[in-house]
Design a protein around this motif. Structure first.
Motif, PDB file in Angstrom:
ATOM      1  N   ALA A   1     -44.618  55.097 -26.074  1.00  0.00           N
ATOM      2  CA  ALA A   1     -43.545  54.112 -25.994  1.00  0.00           C
ATOM      3  C   ALA A   1     -44.047  52.845 -25.308  1.00  0.00           C
ATOM      4  O   ALA A   1     -45.016  52.883 -24.540  1.00  0.00           O
ATOM      5  N   SER A   2     -43.402  51.725 -25.598  1.00  0.00           N
ATOM      6  CA  SER A   2     -43.760  50.470 -24.953  1.00  0.00           C
ATOM      7  C   SER A   2     -43.644  50.604 -23.437  1.00  0.00           C
ATOM      8  O   SER A   2     -42.732  51.261 -22.926  1.00  0.00           O
ATOM      9  N   GLU A   3     -44.579  50.002 -22.736  1.00  0.00           N
ATOM     10  CA  GLU A   3     -44.572  50.070 -21.282  1.00  0.00           C
ATOM     11  C   GLU A   3     -43.510  49.144 -20.704  1.00  0.00           C
ATOM     12  O   GLU A   3     -43.031  48.222 -21.356  1.00  0.00           O
ATOM     13  N   SER A   4     -43.164  49.407 -19.456  1.00  0.00           N
ATOM     14  CA  SER A   4     -42.195  48.585 -18.724  1.00  0.00           C
ATOM     15  C   SER A   4     -42.762  48.285 -17.347  1.00  0.00           C
ATOM     16  O   SER A   4     -43.846  48.746 -16.990  1.00  0.00           O
ATOM     17  N   ALA A   5     -42.002  47.508 -16.564  1.00  0.00           N
ATOM     18  CA  ALA A   5     -42.472  47.143 -15.229  1.00  0.00           C
ATOM     19  C   ALA A   5     -42.639  48.365 -14.330  1.00  0.00           C
ATOM     20  O   ALA A   5     -43.403  48.322 -13.365  1.00  0.00           O
ATOM     21  N   GLY A   6     -41.938  49.464 -14.634  1.00  0.00           N
ATOM     22  CA  GLY A   6     -42.032  50.663 -13.813  1.00  0.00           C
ATOM     23  C   GLY A   6     -43.129  51.622 -14.233  1.00  0.00           C
ATOM     24  O   GLY A   6     -43.338  52.640 -13.573  1.00  0.00           O
ATOM     25  N   THR A   7     -43.847  51.318 -15.308  1.00  0.00           N
ATOM     26  CA  THR A   7     -44.914  52.195 -15.769  1.00  0.00           C
ATOM     27  C   THR A   7     -46.112  52.094 -14.831  1.00  0.00           C
ATOM     28  O   THR A   7     -46.466  51.014 -14.367  1.00  0.00           O
ATOM     29  N   ALA A   8     -46.744  53.223 -14.560  1.00  0.00           N
ATOM     30  CA  ALA A   8     -47.891  53.248 -13.660  1.00  0.00           C
ATOM     31  C   ALA A   8     -49.016  52.387 -14.208  1.00  0.00           C
ATOM     32  O   ALA A   8     -49.355  52.464 -15.398  1.00  0.00           O
ATOM     33  N   GLY A   9     -49.586  51.543 -13.348  1.00  0.00           N
ATOM     34  CA  GLY A   9     -50.710  50.698 -13.720  1.00  0.00           C
ATOM     35  C   GLY A   9     -50.337  49.343 -14.274  1.00  0.00           C
ATOM     36  O   GLY A   9     -51.216  48.500 -14.478  1.00  0.00           O
ATOM     37  N   VAL A  10     -49.056  49.122 -14.524  1.00  0.00           N
ATOM     38  CA  VAL A  10     -48.625  47.855 -15.125  1.00  0.00           C
ATOM     39  C   VAL A  10     -48.676  46.737 -14.098  1.00  0.00           C
ATOM     40  O   VAL A  10     -48.236  46.897 -12.956  1.00  0.00           O
ATOM     41  N   ASP A  11     -49.208  45.589 -14.508  1.00  0.00           N
ATOM     42  CA  ASP A  11     -49.232  44.388 -13.670  1.00  0.00           C
ATOM     43  C   ASP A  11     -48.170  43.439 -14.198  1.00  0.00           C
ATOM     44  O   ASP A  11     -48.362  42.766 -15.217  1.00  0.00           O
ATOM     45  N   ALA A  12     -47.027  43.388 -13.499  1.00  0.00           N
ATOM     46  CA  ALA A  12     -45.912  42.559 -13.944  1.00  0.00           C
ATOM     47  C   ALA A  12     -45.866  41.207 -13.233  1.00  0.00           C
ATOM     48  O   ALA A  12     -44.895  40.466 -13.374  1.00  0.00           O
ATOM     49  N   THR A  13     -46.902  40.874 -12.476  1.00  0.00           N
ATOM     50  CA  THR A  13     -46.892  39.619 -11.721  1.00  0.00           C
ATOM     51  C   THR A  13     -47.167  38.412 -12.600  1.00  0.00           C
ATOM     52  O   THR A  13     -46.773  37.292 -12.280  1.00  0.00           O
ATOM     53  N   GLY A  14     -47.871  38.609 -13.722  1.00  0.00           N
ATOM     54  CA  GLY A  14     -48.176  37.491 -14.603  1.00  0.00           C
ATOM     55  C   GLY A  14     -49.368  36.700 -14.096  1.00  0.00           C
ATOM     56  O   GLY A  14     -50.101  37.110 -13.200  1.00  0.00           O
ATOM     57  N   GLY A  15     -49.565  35.532 -14.697  1.00  0.00           N
ATOM     58  CA  GLY A  15     -50.662  34.672 -14.296  1.00  0.00           C
ATOM     59  C   GLY A  15     -52.026  35.147 -14.744  1.00  0.00           C
ATOM     60  O   GLY A  15     -53.042  34.768 -14.146  1.00  0.00           O
ATOM     61  N   LEU A  16     -52.090  35.964 -15.805  1.00  0.00           N
ATOM     62  CA  LEU A  16     -53.375  36.476 -16.289  1.00  0.00           C
ATOM     63  C   LEU A  16     -54.042  35.444 -17.199  1.00  0.00           C
ATOM     64  O   LEU A  16     -53.369  34.611 -17.823  1.00  0.00           O
ATOM     65  N   PRO A  17     -55.361  35.499 -17.310  1.00  0.00           N
ATOM     66  CA  PRO A  17     -56.062  34.562 -18.197  1.00  0.00           C
ATOM     67  C   PRO A  17     -55.684  34.766 -19.657  1.00  0.00           C
ATOM     68  O   PRO A  17     -55.105  35.794 -20.040  1.00  0.00           O
ATOM     69  N   ASP A  18     -56.046  33.804 -20.472  1.00  0.00           N
ATOM     70  CA  ASP A  18     -55.780  33.891 -21.899  1.00  0.00           C
ATOM     71  C   ASP A  18     -56.499  35.097 -22.485  1.00  0.00           C
ATOM     72  O   ASP A  18     -57.671  35.361 -22.183  1.00  0.00           O
ATOM     73  N   GLY A  19     -55.790  35.841 -23.324  1.00  0.00           N
ATOM     74  CA  GLY A  19     -56.377  37.029 -23.933  1.00  0.00           C
ATOM     75  C   GLY A  19     -56.167  38.296 -23.141  1.00  0.00           C
ATOM     76  O   GLY A  19     -56.678  39.342 -23.524  1.00  0.00           O
ATOM     77  N   GLN A  20     -55.421  38.225 -22.032  1.00  0.00           N
ATOM     78  CA  GLN A  20     -55.136  39.403 -21.218  1.00  0.00           C
ATOM     79  C   GLN A  20     -53.624  39.554 -21.049  1.00  0.00           C
ATOM     80  O   GLN A  20     -52.899  38.561 -20.957  1.00  0.00           O
ATOM     81  N   VAL A  21     -53.176  40.792 -20.998  1.00  0.00           N
ATOM     82  CA  VAL A  21     -51.751  41.093 -20.813  1.00  0.00           C
ATOM     83  C   VAL A  21     -51.625  42.157 -19.728  1.00  0.00           C
ATOM     84  O   VAL A  21     -52.528  42.967 -19.525  1.00  0.00           O
ATOM     85  N   GLY A  22     -50.494  42.135 -19.038  1.00  0.00           N
ATOM     86  CA  GLY A  22     -50.278  43.090 -17.960  1.00  0.00           C
ATOM     87  C   GLY A  22     -49.712  44.403 -18.417  1.00  0.00           C
ATOM     88  O   GLY A  22     -49.869  45.427 -17.741  1.00  0.00           O
ATOM     89  N   MET A  23     -49.026  44.412 -19.566  1.00  0.00           N
ATOM     90  CA  MET A  23     -48.431  45.646 -20.078  1.00  0.00           C
ATOM     91  C   MET A  23     -48.497  45.658 -21.591  1.00  0.00           C
ATOM     92  O   MET A  23     -48.520  44.597 -22.236  1.00  0.00           O
ATOM     93  N   ILE A  24     -48.527  46.856 -22.152  1.00  0.00           N
ATOM     94  CA  ILE A  24     -48.534  47.020 -23.610  1.00  0.00           C
ATOM     95  C   ILE A  24     -47.087  47.178 -24.043  1.00  0.00           C
ATOM     96  O   ILE A  24     -46.533  48.283 -24.028  1.00  0.00           O
ATOM     97  N   SER A  25     -46.491  46.073 -24.391  1.00  0.00           N
ATOM     98  CA  SER A  25     -45.064  46.065 -24.716  1.00  0.00           C
ATOM     99  C   SER A  25     -44.806  45.035 -25.804  1.00  0.00           C
ATOM    100  O   SER A  25     -45.383  43.942 -25.789  1.00  0.00           O
TER     101      SER A  25
ATOM    102  N   ASP B   1     -44.453  39.862 -35.997  1.00  0.00           N
ATOM    103  CA  ASP B   1     -43.661  40.891 -35.325  1.00  0.00           C
ATOM    104  C   ASP B   1     -44.566  42.025 -34.842  1.00  0.00           C
ATOM    105  O   ASP B   1     -45.643  42.273 -35.395  1.00  0.00           O
ATOM    106  N   VAL B   2     -44.094  42.713 -33.800  1.00  0.00           N
ATOM    107  CA  VAL B   2     -44.872  43.787 -33.182  1.00  0.00           C
ATOM    108  C   VAL B   2     -44.021  45.047 -33.116  1.00  0.00           C
ATOM    109  O   VAL B   2     -42.830  44.990 -32.781  1.00  0.00           O
ATOM    110  N   TYR B   3     -44.629  46.184 -33.428  1.00  0.00           N
ATOM    111  CA  TYR B   3     -43.933  47.464 -33.303  1.00  0.00           C
ATOM    112  C   TYR B   3     -43.574  47.715 -31.832  1.00  0.00           C
ATOM    113  O   TYR B   3     -44.346  47.411 -30.928  1.00  0.00           O
ATOM    114  N   ASP B   4     -42.397  48.301 -31.636  1.00  0.00           N
ATOM    115  CA  ASP B   4     -41.971  48.664 -30.277  1.00  0.00           C
ATOM    116  C   ASP B   4     -42.565  50.030 -29.926  1.00  0.00           C
ATOM    117  O   ASP B   4     -41.847  50.983 -29.611  1.00  0.00           O
TER     118      ASP B   4
END
Length: 316
Positions: A143-167, A178-181
């Motif tokens: 399932a798509s990750e959320s802010a409560g998923t272990a290891g997720v970085d929800a702070t933002g500010g990542l460089p281009d080409g990087q994401v904090g969660m798979i969502s 479009d992206v699958y949920d």
């Protein structure tokens, strides 16, 4: 003796007790139900066949992802488009990052595919390129990750080409389609030596061969002459299932609510006993009733008390 229970002050106390105890029992029972659900899902997951023994199904037939379909092998066919890195992910107590390829399917939607994990710092470690051309992947559905998923970085500010969660909610803002949920994690290599495309399969864990002398493709990696071997990322249990720390927190909250109910009942009995003893003492004349005592008599007694303590006879 217990007529005081019918006074307005005690009506408020009694009403609080009558409401508080059922509420505590209800909340404790609810926490017990949550814990039992966790136990049942844990037992059901243990009875499920191993991922390698289950037949893979098309991704569209397994959506939406729930506790039943989570971890099931899913297949999809398409072409890899963009690629992203997910930093700060641990595997075997080592910190690294996930490599996520966006697989564009015939429907136009893209399926995030976790091709594997690499140690090191995202953006500073060479990443094997994704296979080119039409590719059929088979991986464990998540399932798509959320802010409560272990290891997720929800702070933002990542460089281009990087994401904090798979969502889908975060990826859809970075790609023009479009992206699958949901997403899948491959358990075997999707490239062979020299960068040749291979069909991903689900089952026993394998290692991805080094894509020798290939430049890193897509977003999220710096191209170098060689790239480290991707390690498969095991599928995680669905959120809200399994006997994890949160499940035992529910068990702890269960005990707390029943302790609260017992404490309310204990305090009510203690207050009733104290009030009853005070009423008995007043009836026996051991203490004066503050509601019936004569104010003038009480004042004269207070004036005469210093004279008696000084030994001066009082004049009547």
């Amino acid at each position: 003796m217990y007529r005081f229970l019918l006074t307005p002050r005690w009506w408020g106390i009694n009403l609080f007790v009558v409401l508080a105890i059922p509420f505590c029992v209800f909340m404790g029972t609810w926490q017990l139900g949550r814990f039992e659900d966790r136990v049942q899902t844990h037992e059901a997951a243990e009875k499920q066949p191993a991922p390698g023994t289950r037949a893979a199904e098309p991704i569209d037939e397994l959506l939406p992802v729930d506790t039943v379909t989570s971890g099931r092998p899913a297949t999809a066919t398409g072409r890899y488009a963009d690629q992203f890195l997910v930093p700060g992910r641990k595997l075997d107590d080592r910190t690294g990052f996930y490599v996520v390829g966006m697989l564009r399917t015939d429907s136009g939607k893209a399926l995030p595919v976790v091709r594997g994990w690499l140690p090191g710092k995202a953006g500073h470690t060479s990443v094997p390129p994704a296979p080119t051309g039409d590719v059929t992947v088979t991986g464990d559905l998540q399932a798509s990750e959320s802010a409560g998923t272990a290891g997720v970085d929800a702070t933002g500010g990542l460089p281009d080409g990087q994401v904090g969660m798979i969502s889908a909610a975060s990826l859809v803002n970075l790609v023009p389609y479009d992206v699958y949920d949901a997403w899948v994690t491959l358990q075997r290599s999707d490239v062979r030596t020299g960068g040749e495309a291979a069909t991903g399969t689900s089952g026993t864990s394998g290692t991805e061969e080094t894509a020798g002398n290939e430049e890193t493709a897509g977003k999220g990696g710096k191209g170098t002459s060689t790239a480290a071997a991707l390690r498969p990322v095991p599928a995680a249990a669905a959120q809200g299932t399994g006997l994890d720390l949160k499940a035992f927190q529910n068990l702890g909250y269960l005990c707390e609510w029943f302790v609260f109910a017992a404490f309310v009942l204990f305090m009510w009995f203690r207050l009733v006993r104290r009030e009853a003893e005070a009423a008995r003492d007043m009836r026996l004349g051991l203490v004066a009733d503050p509601d019936t005592a004569d104010p003038d008599t009480a004042a004269s007694d207070q004036e005469a008390t210093p004279d008696r303590e000084a030994g001066t006879p009082t004049v009547s």
